[in-house]
Design a protein around this motif. Structure first.
Motif, PDB file in Angstrom:
ATOM      1  N   ALA A 202      -7.781   4.257  -6.409  1.00 48.97           N
ATOM      2  CA  ALA A 202      -6.914   5.032  -7.291  1.00 48.97           C
ATOM      3  C   ALA A 202      -6.904   6.506  -6.909  1.00 48.97           C
ATOM      4  O   ALA A 202      -5.863   7.175  -6.971  1.00 48.97           O
ATOM      5  CB  ALA A 202      -7.354   4.851  -8.743  1.00 48.97           C
TER       6      ALA A 202
ATOM      7  N   VAL B 201       5.339   3.688 -10.445  1.00 50.15           N
ATOM      8  CA  VAL B 201       4.238   3.334  -9.545  1.00 50.15           C
ATOM      9  C   VAL B 201       3.552   2.110 -10.124  1.00 50.15           C
ATOM     10  O   VAL B 201       2.892   2.185 -11.159  1.00 50.15           O
ATOM     11  CB  VAL B 201       3.237   4.493  -9.397  1.00 50.15           C
ATOM     12  CG1 VAL B 201       2.124   4.094  -8.424  1.00 50.15           C
ATOM     13  CG2 VAL B 201       3.934   5.763  -8.930  1.00 50.15           C
TER      14      VAL B 201
ATOM     15  N   VAL C 262       4.811   0.409  -4.894  1.00 50.90           N
ATOM     16  CA  VAL C 262       3.736  -0.511  -5.231  1.00 50.90           C
ATOM     17  C   VAL C 262       2.498  -0.112  -4.443  1.00 50.90           C
ATOM     18  O   VAL C 262       2.582   0.286  -3.283  1.00 50.90           O
ATOM     19  CB  VAL C 262       4.110  -1.982  -4.948  1.00 50.90           C
ATOM     20  CG1 VAL C 262       5.260  -2.418  -5.826  1.00 50.90           C
ATOM     21  CG2 VAL C 262       4.451  -2.214  -3.485  1.00 50.90           C
ATOM     22  N   ASP C 263       1.346  -0.198  -5.096  1.00 55.15           N
ATOM     23  CA  ASP C 263       0.093   0.126  -4.423  1.00 55.15           C
ATOM     24  C   ASP C 263      -1.004  -0.768  -4.968  1.00 55.15           C
ATOM     25  O   ASP C 263      -1.150  -0.931  -6.175  1.00 55.15           O
ATOM     26  CB  ASP C 263      -0.281   1.592  -4.628  1.00 55.15           C
ATOM     27  CG  ASP C 263      -1.444   1.997  -3.738  1.00 55.15           C
ATOM     28  OD1 ASP C 263      -1.203   2.310  -2.565  1.00 55.15           O
ATOM     29  OD2 ASP C 263      -2.588   1.971  -4.216  1.00 55.15           O
ATOM     30  N   ALA C 264      -1.801  -1.326  -4.055  1.00 56.38           N
ATOM     31  CA  ALA C 264      -2.791  -2.332  -4.415  1.00 56.38           C
ATOM     32  C   ALA C 264      -4.117  -1.747  -4.892  1.00 56.38           C
ATOM     33  O   ALA C 264      -5.114  -2.475  -4.955  1.00 56.38           O
ATOM     34  CB  ALA C 264      -3.038  -3.252  -3.218  1.00 56.38           C
ATOM     35  N   ALA C 265      -4.159  -0.475  -5.248  1.00 61.83           N
ATOM     36  CA  ALA C 265      -5.408   0.144  -5.701  1.00 61.83           C
ATOM     37  C   ALA C 265      -6.014  -0.669  -6.839  1.00 61.83           C
ATOM     38  O   ALA C 265      -5.386  -0.872  -7.876  1.00 61.83           O
ATOM     39  CB  ALA C 265      -5.153   1.573  -6.167  1.00 61.83           C
ATOM     40  N   HIS C 266      -7.249  -1.146  -6.659  1.00 57.32           N
ATOM     41  CA  HIS C 266      -7.885  -2.003  -7.655  1.00 57.32           C
ATOM     42  C   HIS C 266      -9.295  -1.542  -8.000  1.00 57.32           C
ATOM     43  O   HIS C 266     -10.076  -2.291  -8.602  1.00 57.32           O
ATOM     44  CB  HIS C 266      -7.914  -3.457  -7.159  1.00 57.32           C
ATOM     45  CG  HIS C 266      -8.632  -3.619  -5.852  1.00 57.32           C
ATOM     46  ND1 HIS C 266      -7.997  -3.410  -4.650  1.00 57.32           N
ATOM     47  CD2 HIS C 266      -9.908  -3.945  -5.556  1.00 57.32           C
ATOM     48  CE1 HIS C 266      -8.866  -3.620  -3.669  1.00 57.32           C
ATOM     49  NE2 HIS C 266     -10.033  -3.929  -4.194  1.00 57.32           N
TER      50      HIS C 266
ATOM     51  N   ARG D 195       0.861  -1.192   0.000  1.00 54.36           N
ATOM     52  CA  ARG D 195       0.000   0.000   0.000  1.00 54.36           C
ATOM     53  C   ARG D 195       0.894   1.237   0.000  1.00 54.36           C
ATOM     54  O   ARG D 195       1.461   1.604   1.020  1.00 54.36           O
ATOM     55  CB  ARG D 195      -0.937   0.018   1.206  1.00 54.36           C
ATOM     56  CG  ARG D 195      -2.186  -0.827   1.040  1.00 54.36           C
ATOM     57  CD  ARG D 195      -1.924  -2.295   1.200  1.00 54.36           C
ATOM     58  NE  ARG D 195      -3.123  -3.103   0.985  1.00 54.36           N
ATOM     59  CZ  ARG D 195      -3.109  -4.445   0.951  1.00 54.36           C
ATOM     60  NH1 ARG D 195      -1.979  -5.112   1.072  1.00 54.36           N
ATOM     61  NH2 ARG D 195      -4.234  -5.104   0.769  1.00 54.36           N
TER      62      ARG D 195
ATOM     63  N   LEU E 193      -4.547   6.923  -4.058  1.00 50.35           N
ATOM     64  CA  LEU E 193      -3.174   6.812  -4.544  1.00 50.35           C
ATOM     65  C   LEU E 193      -2.712   8.114  -5.189  1.00 50.35           C
ATOM     66  O   LEU E 193      -1.628   8.628  -4.887  1.00 50.35           O
ATOM     67  CB  LEU E 193      -3.083   5.656  -5.551  1.00 50.35           C
ATOM     68  CG  LEU E 193      -1.801   5.571  -6.397  1.00 50.35           C
ATOM     69  CD1 LEU E 193      -0.572   5.433  -5.517  1.00 50.35           C
ATOM     70  CD2 LEU E 193      -1.902   4.413  -7.383  1.00 50.35           C
TER      71      LEU E 193
ATOM     72  N   VAL F 288       0.939  -0.815 -14.789  1.00 52.99           N
ATOM     73  CA  VAL F 288      -0.432  -1.140 -14.412  1.00 52.99           C
ATOM     74  C   VAL F 288      -0.877  -2.487 -14.978  1.00 52.99           C
ATOM     75  O   VAL F 288      -0.766  -2.738 -16.176  1.00 52.99           O
ATOM     76  CB  VAL F 288      -1.407  -0.038 -14.895  1.00 52.99           C
ATOM     77  CG1 VAL F 288      -2.839  -0.386 -14.511  1.00 52.99           C
ATOM     78  CG2 VAL F 288      -1.020   1.312 -14.295  1.00 52.99           C
TER      79      VAL F 288
ATOM     80  N   ALA G 207       0.866  -5.630  -7.413  1.00 50.45           N
ATOM     81  CA  ALA G 207       1.731  -5.065  -6.380  1.00 50.45           C
ATOM     82  C   ALA G 207       2.605  -6.144  -5.754  1.00 50.45           C
ATOM     83  O   ALA G 207       3.816  -5.956  -5.553  1.00 50.45           O
ATOM     84  CB  ALA G 207       0.877  -4.384  -5.305  1.00 50.45           C
TER      85      ALA G 207
ATOM     86  N   THR H  98       0.706  -0.585  -9.917  1.00 51.49           N
ATOM     87  CA  THR H  98      -0.617  -0.603  -9.285  1.00 51.49           C
ATOM     88  C   THR H  98      -1.629  -1.311 -10.177  1.00 51.49           C
ATOM     89  O   THR H  98      -1.302  -1.841 -11.225  1.00 51.49           O
ATOM     90  CB  THR H  98      -1.064   0.844  -8.969  1.00 51.49           C
ATOM     91  OG1 THR H  98      -2.235   0.820  -8.165  1.00 51.49           O
ATOM     92  CG2 THR H  98      -1.317   1.642 -10.241  1.00 51.49           C
TER      93      THR H  98
END
Length: 462
Positions: free
Chosen positions: A344, A442, A335-339, A323, A347, A364, A450, A444
């Motif tokens: 988003a 980034v 890394v970011d788990a925005a799904h 995250r 983020l 992505v 991620a 994501t």
């Protein structure tokens, strides 16, 4: 020589046997229907739990649902309760690298031997319930249901003083809902899994509100007014107390800084100034406010303040792998788990606030059943260039299709399609370095993306 086997060799052999057994168990669980293949019924998990003696009723539970922020908030609550002296279990999903991450004891993934023991206790009961269900035209327990049963058994065996349990999907019909939380936590509710939960936030909130139980305290993050109405209605219906961010607790002040942010909070019972949180983004400050209120609700019914030194120590130790996590420097790779679009947005806001890259390259990969166009639309202003790819998940959207969506929003000159994730990561790093120092990548679009980028860069600890 005394003839005794070498202790190191014996330990290595035992470790190898455990690893083999874990692989067998994982293969058996993965062979079941996936966790997103759900049937709206608690009958199967209830039957297994009853045969096991209802282990989920042998310890108090803090139960979390919501659209985003569940795992971060769960980890924060866990950290506070451990620092307060309690023995904790935590169940979250999905995992980044190892299935054991979903079941933690005292903040660490459950040891292999304890996972194996819990599974071996539960497996015969699952077989009995599967047979009964199939005999009446029903279905076998799915991947997630089996893991829930293993977690509840493992927590009872530990034993734990409290279990922090995150739903897998929704609330009312989620397998975790066989537990009755003394505290229910509702993180922000937004659109996600609409094919399963409903087409608007009211329908989704109604499903998630099912974790609110009689005589409990519900702690809700800030919500849309329609969602507030649904949650209040459920709390009134079952006789639960409910408190809301902004109205009953919240963030008083926050100041971004190196390595995180300084946050001051108003809790249910007291104010807590100058807490250093080593995580980025306003959303994490709000997650912390929710976690503190949940801890207050659990430890003292919301009327007893947390010890400030305990809270400060707990905050300083908080982490949320995957995250907005820095996994490489020079160039920086996050890394970011925005799904989903809501994730988003968080983020993008955090990138703008805490990072000043000369060139920002998005890497992505999105799962096919997600709102890819909505995610990309939110990300577009934040990325100078986007490299679209896919994770190893069979559910991943094809890169060519994702690339077509990206071109519509970014323009052809800002989009690169690379089929395989390792090659895509290399390409993204190259693009970030094109204009010299100061660029960033980034990664994501999904938890799997991620996690796999983390692993490619040598990060496997959680």
């Amino acid at each position: 020589m005394n003839g005794r086997p070498d202790e190191a060799a014996r330990a290595a052999a035992a470790n190898l046997e455990q690893m083999k057994r874990m692989r067998q168990i994982e293969e058996a669980i993965i062979a079941r229907a996936p966790e997103n293949d759900v049937g709206p019924s608690l009958e199967r998990i209830e039957a297994v739990m009853e045969l096991a003696g209802d282990p989920q009723k042998s310890y108090p539970v803090i139960h979390l649902t919501g659209t985003n922020g569940k795992t971060s908030t769960s980890r924060m609550i866990d950290s506070i309760l451990r620092e307060a002296g309690l023995s904790t279990g935590r169940f979250t999903s999905p995992h980044l690298h190892d299935i054991r991450e979903r079941i933690t004891l005292m903040g660490k993934p459950i040891p292999r031997e304890k996972f194996i023991a819990a599974y071996d206790d539960i497996a015969p009961l699952v077989e009995i319930v599967d047979a009964r269900s199939l005999a009446t035209g029903g279905r076998r327990m799915n991947f997630f249901e089996v893991l829930v049963a293993v977690a509840f058994a493992a927590f009872a065996d530990a034993p734990v003083d409290v279990a922090v349990i995150e739903v897998g999907l929704g609330g009312s019909w989620d397998a975790t809902n066989v537990a009755d939380g003394q505290v229910a936590v509702i993180t922000p509710v937004d659109l996600d899994h609409t094919h399963l939960l409903g087409d608007d936030v009211v329908d989704i909130a109604r499903e998630k509100s099912g974790i609110i139980k009689a005589d409990s305290i519900t702690v809700s993050a800030e919500q849309a007014q329609d969602v507030v109405g649904v949650l209040r209605e459920r709390a009134d219906e079952v006789g639960a107390r409910i408190v809301f961010e902004e109205q009953d607790f919240g963030v008083l002040a926050r100041e971004p800084g190196i390595g995180g942010q300084l946050v001051s909070l108003r809790g249910l019972a007291a104010e807590y100034p100058d807490l250093f949180l080593p995580l980025f983004g306003a959303h994490q400050a709000h997650n912390l406010a929710t976690a503190v209120a949940a801890a207050e609700a659990f430890l003292g019914g919301g009327a007893q303040a947390l010890e400030i030194d305990v809270l400060r120590t707990a905050c300083e130790a908080m982490s949320s792998p995957g995250r907005l996590e820095i996994v490489r420097r020079s160039p920086t790779v996050l890394v970011d788990a925005a799904h989903n679009p809501h994730g988003a947005h968080s983020l993008v806001a955090a990138l703008e606030e805490s990072f000043a890259f000369t060139t920002t390259v998005g890497l992505v990969g999105i799962v096919a059943d997600k709102d890819a166009a909505g995610i990309l639309e939110v990300l577009e202003p934040a990325f100078d260039h986007i490299v679209v790819t896919r994770s190893s998940s069979p559910r991943a959207m094809a890169p060519d299709r994702l690339g077509e969506l990206a071109v519509e929003l970014f323009g052809e000159s800002r989009v690169t399609v690379v089929r395989d994730l390792p090659d895509a990561l290399e390409q993204a790093v190259t693009l970030a370095e094109e204009n010299g120092m100061g660029g960033g990548v980034v990664a994501t679009g999904s938890v799997i993306t991620a996690g796999e980028v983390r692993m490619l860069l040598g990060r496997t600890e959680v």
